[in-house]
Design an enzyme around this catalytic site. Structure first.
Site, PDB file in Angstrom:
ATOM      1  N   ALA A   1       0.862  -1.192   0.000  1.00 22.39           N
ATOM      2  CA  ALA A   1       0.000   0.000   0.000  1.00 22.39           C
ATOM      3  C   ALA A   1       0.896   1.240   0.000  1.00 22.39           C
ATOM      4  O   ALA A   1       2.075   1.168   0.372  1.00 22.39           O
ATOM      5  CB  ALA A   1      -0.936   0.013   1.201  1.00 22.39           C
ATOM      6  N   PHE A   2       0.325   2.380  -0.391  1.00 24.18           N
ATOM      7  CA  PHE A   2       1.146   3.584  -0.565  1.00 24.18           C
ATOM      8  C   PHE A   2       1.781   4.036   0.748  1.00 24.18           C
ATOM      9  O   PHE A   2       2.751   4.783   0.756  1.00 24.18           O
ATOM     10  CB  PHE A   2       0.323   4.727  -1.186  1.00 24.18           C
ATOM     11  CG  PHE A   2      -0.463   5.536  -0.193  1.00 24.18           C
ATOM     12  CD1 PHE A   2      -1.726   5.149   0.206  1.00 24.18           C
ATOM     13  CD2 PHE A   2       0.078   6.691   0.352  1.00 24.18           C
ATOM     14  CE1 PHE A   2      -2.436   5.895   1.140  1.00 24.18           C
ATOM     15  CE2 PHE A   2      -0.634   7.447   1.275  1.00 24.18           C
ATOM     16  CZ  PHE A   2      -1.886   7.040   1.678  1.00 24.18           C
ATOM     17  N   LYS A   3       1.241   3.585   1.873  1.00 25.71           N
ATOM     18  CA  LYS A   3       1.777   4.043   3.158  1.00 25.71           C
ATOM     19  C   LYS A   3       3.237   3.644   3.341  1.00 25.71           C
ATOM     20  O   LYS A   3       3.963   4.294   4.096  1.00 25.71           O
ATOM     21  CB  LYS A   3       0.918   3.535   4.300  1.00 25.71           C
ATOM     22  CG  LYS A   3      -0.461   4.207   4.270  1.00 25.71           C
ATOM     23  CD  LYS A   3      -1.300   3.925   5.489  1.00 25.71           C
ATOM     24  CE  LYS A   3      -2.552   4.773   5.516  1.00 25.71           C
ATOM     25  NZ  LYS A   3      -3.570   4.349   4.521  1.00 25.71           N
ATOM     26  N   ASP A   4       3.700   2.598   2.622  1.00 23.72           N
ATOM     27  CA  ASP A   4       5.118   2.228   2.698  1.00 23.72           C
ATOM     28  C   ASP A   4       6.028   3.367   2.247  1.00 23.72           C
ATOM     29  O   ASP A   4       7.157   3.482   2.719  1.00 23.72           O
ATOM     30  CB  ASP A   4       5.398   1.014   1.796  1.00 23.72           C
ATOM     31  CG  ASP A   4       4.825  -0.286   2.356  1.00 23.72           C
ATOM     32  OD1 ASP A   4       4.854  -0.468   3.584  1.00 23.72           O
ATOM     33  OD2 ASP A   4       4.366  -1.118   1.555  1.00 23.72           O
TER      34      ASP A   4
ATOM     35  N   MET B   1       6.375   5.573   5.255  1.00 25.01           N
ATOM     36  CA  MET B   1       6.712   4.872   6.498  1.00 25.01           C
ATOM     37  C   MET B   1       8.110   4.257   6.460  1.00 25.01           C
ATOM     38  O   MET B   1       8.813   4.249   7.474  1.00 25.01           O
ATOM     39  CB  MET B   1       5.665   3.792   6.754  1.00 25.01           C
ATOM     40  CG  MET B   1       5.548   3.395   8.177  1.00 25.01           C
ATOM     41  SD  MET B   1       4.826   4.675   9.220  1.00 25.01           S
ATOM     42  CE  MET B   1       3.102   4.268   9.093  1.00 25.01           C
TER      43      MET B   1
END
Ligand code: PLP
Length: 460
Positions: A108-111, A114
């Site tokens: 997911a784009f949160k990587d 993060m």
């Protein structure tokens, strides 16, 4: 760079402090004192994504953070991605472009933010000779991205609360199969809102919070916004010559789409930003009707956007009011009492000059997955599909290029995709054995004392 609170009642702090704290002491969110101006954004200045990110982030660090360390962390963060380009673009015809943000370790784009934030936090803790306990409530993607970024690092423990039986199996396993000693998973017998309330209560307990050096990595962390603004910069430079793009952003907490506004404020040309929501449509209603008011969250096919308060909207209100902290502090206090805020006409006009918004139901989302697949052979996940469905519902016609953010890999939500097109998307090779890996997780009742006891026992 120094950072100030949107509500104007807290001292300015440096980069290391915004990495490790959540909200400012006055309840506001940290923002850069002033927006840096980026060098010319054009094709001649286009750089590979990690070089581009480094170039942008060097404006946001301060004297405690060495540029060589920034460079090393950005390089290492994006080495964990399975594609050399990190964020590949895919042409879909008719001036449409898919920006694939899901090639990181948890799909997911949160990587993207993060993986960097984890490295920055570890580096800052080491320099300050401190330990921290990162605590996060998650509806699925934030928790797995935080765990992937912080597993095995010294000086930091990670406690993640997800709502028991309310995340997808792929999402759960991406958290619970990480067996490093510093990772602690809690399945809470409650909803996502319950997990958030417990995390808030633990932060509000100043003695507990201090004893355990609690820190947050949720999307109100400004370092995440800064990191995300890099892909708007990079994409606009890449598409140079086709005109300033419109970005379509599947939206929950308003972090990703505010990162686009941040890029625009740093000088990246863009035509419009489309805020696409599922039936949890607080942001679509706020921008279209001028009233920001929250109702009860509904479960949808795009669970990472099932949110009733879009925390980062406070940042957009801050800018749209020309940084009027005195007004904003009062407005947010009223919102927390009444759950409703009428946006003043001048602020609404400023917001509408930048943002358009529409919401999509689950049926419209499913139809959008099928339509795109029939037209192009490309399979998108339900969050990404909300963007395509929302654009169909806008009154205005968008000029190309229109860039759709693909925020999750379709294999992260296989049931929704299978229902739409009858095909079950496969996990990429590095996660192929996810369903066979050993899990570790503690189920706890919806009770803050049970969570407090768990942390006291498990975390030194
Ligand atoms: C978190 C998330 C979103 C929403 O992003 P916000 O920054 O909260 O608006 C959209 N899609 C996916 C897959 C997500 O994980």
């Amino acid at each position: 760079m120094k950072y100030i609170s949107t509500r104007g009642g807290a001292p300015a702090v440096g980069f290391g402090d915004i990495l490790l704290t959540g909200v400012a002491p006055d309840g506001g969110l940290y923002m850069p004192e002033a927006w840096p101006k980026l060098r010319n954004v054009d094709r001649a200045n286009w750089m590979p994504f990690s070089a581009n990110t480094e170039d942008l982030l060097k404006h946001f660090i301060d004297e405690d953070f060495h540029p060589a360390d920034l460079s090393a962390d950005v390089e290492a963060a994006y080495k964990t991605f399975s594609k050399k380009e990190v964020i590949p673009l895919r042409r879909l015809g008719q001036g449409r472009v898919l920006l694939e943000l899901f090639h990181g370790p948890t799909l997911a784009f949160k990587d993207l933010a993060m993986q960097m934030l984890g490295r920055f936090i570890a580096r800052t803790l080491k320099a300050r000779n401190q330990r921290a306990t990162i605590i996060a409530a998650t509806s699925g993607d934030t928790g797995s991205a935080a765990i992937a970024a912080l597993r095995g690092l010294p000086n930091v423990d990670v406690v993640v609360l997800h709502p028991h039986k309310r995340v997808s199996e792929v999402q759960r396993r991406q958290m619970t199969t990480v067996l490093d000693a510093n990772i602690h998973n809690i399945a809470l017998e409650g909803t996502f809102d319950d997990t958030q309330n417990i995390v808030k209560a633990l932060f509000a307990d100043t003695k507990f919070s201090k004893d355990h050096s609690l820190a947050a990595v949720n999307s109100i962390n400004f370092a995440r916004i800064a990191a995300q603004s890099a892909y708007f910069f990079n994409t606009t430079a890449y598409l140079w010559g086709e005109g300033p793009p419109t970005f379509v952003v599947p939206t929950g907490n308003f972090g990703d789409v505010f990162a686009a506004e941040a890029a625009a404020r740093m000088g990246v040309p863009m035509k419009r930003l489309v805020v696409a929501t599922n039936s949890n449509d607080i942001m679509a209603r706020a921008l279209n009707e001028g009233v920001y008011s929250s109702g009860a969250a509904q479960a949808t096919l795009s669970p990472s956007m099932d949110i009733q308060v879009a925390s980062n909207f406070e940042r957009a209100l801050f800018e749209a009011s020309n940084r009027d902290s005195a007004w904003l502090a009062g407005a947010m206090a009223e919102f927390s009492k009444t759950r409703s805020l009428t946006i003043p006409p001048a602020v609404l006009t400023a917001l509408r000059a930048r943002y358009s918004a529409a919401s999509a139901t689950d049926a419209e989302t499913t139809a959008a997955i099928k339509k795109l697949y029939d037209e192009t052979g490309v399979i998108v996940d339900p969050h990404t599909a909300v963007g395509f469905a929302a654009v169909e519902k806008l009154a205005e016609k968008l000029e190309p290029p229109v860039v759709f953010l693909a925020t999750a890999h379709p294999a992260k939500f296989p049931e929704a995709v299978q229902k739409a097109i009858g095909i079950k998307p496969e996990l990429p090779p590095e996660l192929a054995d996810l369903m066979d890996r050993e899990e570790r997780c503690t189920v706890l009742p919806n009770d803050v004392n049970a969570v407090r006891r768990f942390i006291t026992e498990r975390v030194a």
